[in-house]
Scaffold this active site. Structure first.
Site, PDB file in Angstrom:
ATOM      1  N   HIS A   1      -0.335   1.937  -4.147  1.00 57.26           N
ATOM      2  CA  HIS A   1      -0.917   0.594  -4.153  1.00 57.26           C
ATOM      3  C   HIS A   1      -1.748   0.487  -5.430  1.00 57.26           C
ATOM      4  O   HIS A   1      -2.526   1.396  -5.738  1.00 57.26           O
ATOM      5  CB  HIS A   1      -1.804   0.432  -2.906  1.00 57.26           C
ATOM      6  CG  HIS A   1      -2.171  -0.982  -2.621  1.00 57.26           C
ATOM      7  ND1 HIS A   1      -2.998  -1.702  -3.443  1.00 57.26           N
ATOM      8  CD2 HIS A   1      -1.831  -1.805  -1.604  1.00 57.26           C
ATOM      9  CE1 HIS A   1      -3.147  -2.915  -2.940  1.00 57.26           C
ATOM     10  NE2 HIS A   1      -2.440  -3.008  -1.826  1.00 57.26           N
TER      11      HIS A   1
ATOM     12  N   ARG B   1      -4.921  -9.899  -6.726  1.00 59.95           N
ATOM     13  CA  ARG B   1      -4.025 -10.125  -7.867  1.00 59.95           C
ATOM     14  C   ARG B   1      -3.221 -11.397  -7.641  1.00 59.95           C
ATOM     15  O   ARG B   1      -3.004 -12.176  -8.576  1.00 59.95           O
ATOM     16  CB  ARG B   1      -3.087  -8.938  -8.055  1.00 59.95           C
ATOM     17  CG  ARG B   1      -3.778  -7.716  -8.629  1.00 59.95           C
ATOM     18  CD  ARG B   1      -2.780  -6.587  -8.849  1.00 59.95           C
ATOM     19  NE  ARG B   1      -2.248  -6.075  -7.597  1.00 59.95           N
ATOM     20  CZ  ARG B   1      -0.977  -6.110  -7.236  1.00 59.95           C
ATOM     21  NH1 ARG B   1      -0.071  -6.626  -8.036  1.00 59.95           N
ATOM     22  NH2 ARG B   1      -0.584  -5.619  -6.075  1.00 59.95           N
TER      23      ARG B   1
END
Ligand code: FAD
Length: 570
Positions: free
Chosen positions: A238, A260
């Site tokens: 991740h 993000r």
């Protein structure tokens, strides 16, 4: 040396989504059976299902379909998935989510019109992730645990499984050897069917997300039992693990992908944005692409004080960030970072293992009587797992395993265990009690973290993988020669740490071997010496058994590369 022997028709190892669903389904099918859930921690309080934040993928909406969910899963997995397993996942996820809500008591978030709210997750063509805020796993595990407590299902908590024991002919499972962590005594449980559901967990990397009880014990036991494991090179990282120093367990924990997605920037040590140089989608590229770009930047040495990179959200407006990402802002504040207006240090973090024990859609394995489900199993996700397909996997196949085990034990009887195998397993566990000079385990753990991070992590090549194999062999020898500082047995957590490291080293070897065998880059596996992906039509998966890796062709049983099951696109 075995202090106690118990019998249970069905024995379940692990109390995550897979283990608890299996217990409930087996009990529902045959309430008169003796069923035992044995777990390293406390039932309902350990494992990664509890840690699920984002949610659960399921095709519920009228505009969505199981075919669409299936195609997303197969394409996300870069065509390495076993298509029958992936199909079962998407079909049965619908039944399981309804069971979770209507029978087991979960409350998921809803739309104003009363329908279940489903949010967007990366890599999917439809918003299909069911959730309870950003604490979905707590809702699922609490409700499952309550239901298990309310039934006549046995519990062996703080019991660590250490070996799968076959019958005296070696042809089927006879039971499992445990250490009762509260006393340090050995306990043998005879069982007619055993479920391996200890949840994998790539905690051999310097930065990782899973809970500390997950140390690949189930996979290590399966390797020792001679079972084939597939896709072991496929470890998912991740991109945004929190980086807050070595003094806190918060380091490595996930800052959610939505940061993000919402427009957050990744900056290097010089506070410059770098993602646009790596991918046109910049920070919104997939997990594997962003993690690789971050690792490359870190390798260049342009890093933050703790050796990582920054995530920056301030340009989106501090108040807006505070409102939209309350939990993440608080998590960062706990570690002294201001996510809303300042910079937070991040690093890619090992999150999930796509690989695991080879199994059939009915959860049977190559060893009669042994079943597998959840993150210990391999083949559902191929080269990459979609966010939201992990908890679907463990609950779907946990339920299948429960149904199948209840049918399996009908008319079956207990087998006589291989006594020599029990003695050998005890001898293995006893090694650190031998006389010698006691030492700290920390240097050995650091060595494992470092070599897996540098040589078997996000970027790999032949030379590094070869070195890693030699390093892992040396580390294993060092562990065998290591002596415990205390001969106390009750809750001797250093002893359990040693056992954890033994499991992690055994499984790390399998990862390194499989990664060396795959001479291409695909999904989560990237080889700098073989950066291209091979022909999808000739896709093959790695299968490791007794230390030897073979490549087995993927059977395109439902759809071949270049085709789709979606009628309007075909
Ligand atoms: C931080 C985080 C966030 C995540 N978010 C999502 C998400 O949003 N959506 C999604 O789909 N997936 C998510 N995942 C992945 C998901 O948690 C897993 O895919 C899934 O929960 C695994 O379920 P499981 O039952 O196989 O294992 P777990 O739930 O991990 O349970 C394993 C059990 O085995 C026990 N155990 C381990 N070793 C032994 C032993 N030797 N003896 C006895 N018991 C043992 C453990 O104590 C535990 O009870 C996330 C994972 C993490 C770490």
């Amino acid at each position: 040396m075995v202090a106690k022997t118990l019998d249970s028709d069905i024995l379940i190892l692990g109390s995550g989504g897979a283990g608890l669903f299996a217990a409930l389904h087996a009990h529902k099918a045959m309430p008169q059976l003796s069923i035992t859930v044995a777990v390293k921690g406390l039932l309902g309080k350990c494992g990664c299902t509890r840690m699920v934040q984002g949610g659960y993928n399921v095709a519920l909406a009228r505009e969505d379909s199981i075919e669409r969910h299936f195609m997303d899963t197969i394409q996300g997995g870069a065509w390495l998935s076993d298509q029958e397993l992936a199909w079962k996942l998407v079909v049965l996820a619908i039944e399981r989510i309804k069971e979770l809500e209507n029978e087991l008591g979960c409350f998921f978030d809803r739309n104003a019109d009363g329908t279940v709210h489903q949010k967007a997750f990366a890599g999917q063509t439809f918003d299909r992730t069911v959730h309870k805020g950003d604490l979905t796993g707590i809702e699922i595990i609490n409700r499952l645990a309550e239901q298990v407590w309310a039934r006549n299902i046995g519990r062996l908590e703080e019991h660590r499984a250490v070996e799968l024991i076959k019958d005296s002919s070696g042809k089927s499972i006879a039971g499992v050897l445990f250490i009762d962590m509260r006393t340090g005594e050995y306990v043998f449980v005879r069982a007619k069917a055993v479920l391996l559901a200890t949840g994998g967990g790539p905690t051999m990397y310097r930065y990782h997300t899973p809970s500390g009880d997950k140390t690949c014990d189930g996979l290590a036991m399966a390797l020792r039992a001679g079972l084939p494991l597939r896709d072991m090179e496929m470890v998912q990282f991740h991109p945004t693990g929190l980086l807050a120093g070595t003094h806190t367990r918060m380091t490595g924990t996930v800052l959610e992908e939505g940061l993000r997605g919402a427009g957050g920037y990744l900056l290097n040590g010089a506070k410059e944005r770098f993602m646009p140089r790596y991918d046109p989608k910049a920070e919104r590229a997939t997990r594997d692409v962003v993690s690789r770009a971050m690792f490359s930047e870190i390798k260049k040495g342009n890093v933050t004080p703790h050796g990582g990179l920054y995530i920056s959200m301030g340009h989106l407006g501090a108040d807006q960030v505070r409102k939209q990402f309350k939990g993440m802002v608080e998590r960062c504040a706990d570690c002294g970072f201001d996510l809303a207006g300042g910079l937070v240090e991040v690093v890619p973090t090992a999150h999930y293992m796509m690989g695991g024990v080879e199994f059939a859609p009915d959860c049977t394995t190559a060893l009669p009587g042994l079943f597998v489900a959840g993150e210990d199993s391999g083949g559902v996700h191929g080269a990459n797992r979609l966010g939201g397909n992990g908890v679907a996997n463990s609950t779907v196949f946990g339920a299948v395993a429960g149904d199948q085990m209840a049918a399996w034990v009908k008319g079956a009887s207990y087998s006589e265990p291989d006594r020599a195998a029990i003695d050998a397993a005890i001898e293995f566990c006893e090694r650190p009690f031998r006389r010698g000079s006691p030492a700290s385990l920390e240097p050995l753990r650091e060595k494992l973290y470092g070599l897996m991070w540098e040589k078997v992590g996000i970027l790999r090549d032949a030379a590094g993988l070869l070195e890693a194999q030699a390093d892992l062999n040396a580390l294993d020898r060092a562990l065998d020669a290591w002596t415990l500082p205390s001969a106390e047995r009750a809750f001797n957590l250093t002893w359990h740490d040693w056992l954890n490291l033994k499991s992690l080293v055994a499984v790390s070897r399998a990862i390194a071997l499989a990664a060396a065998a795959r001479r291409e880059s695909r999904g989560a596996h990237f080889r700098t010496d073989f950066p291209e992906s091979g022909a999808l039509e000739q896709s093959a998966f790695t299968s490791i058994k007794d230390g030897v890796v073979s490549m087995k062709p993927v059977a395109f049983t439902r759809v071949s590369p270049g085709q789709t099951l979606l009628r309007h696109v075909a």
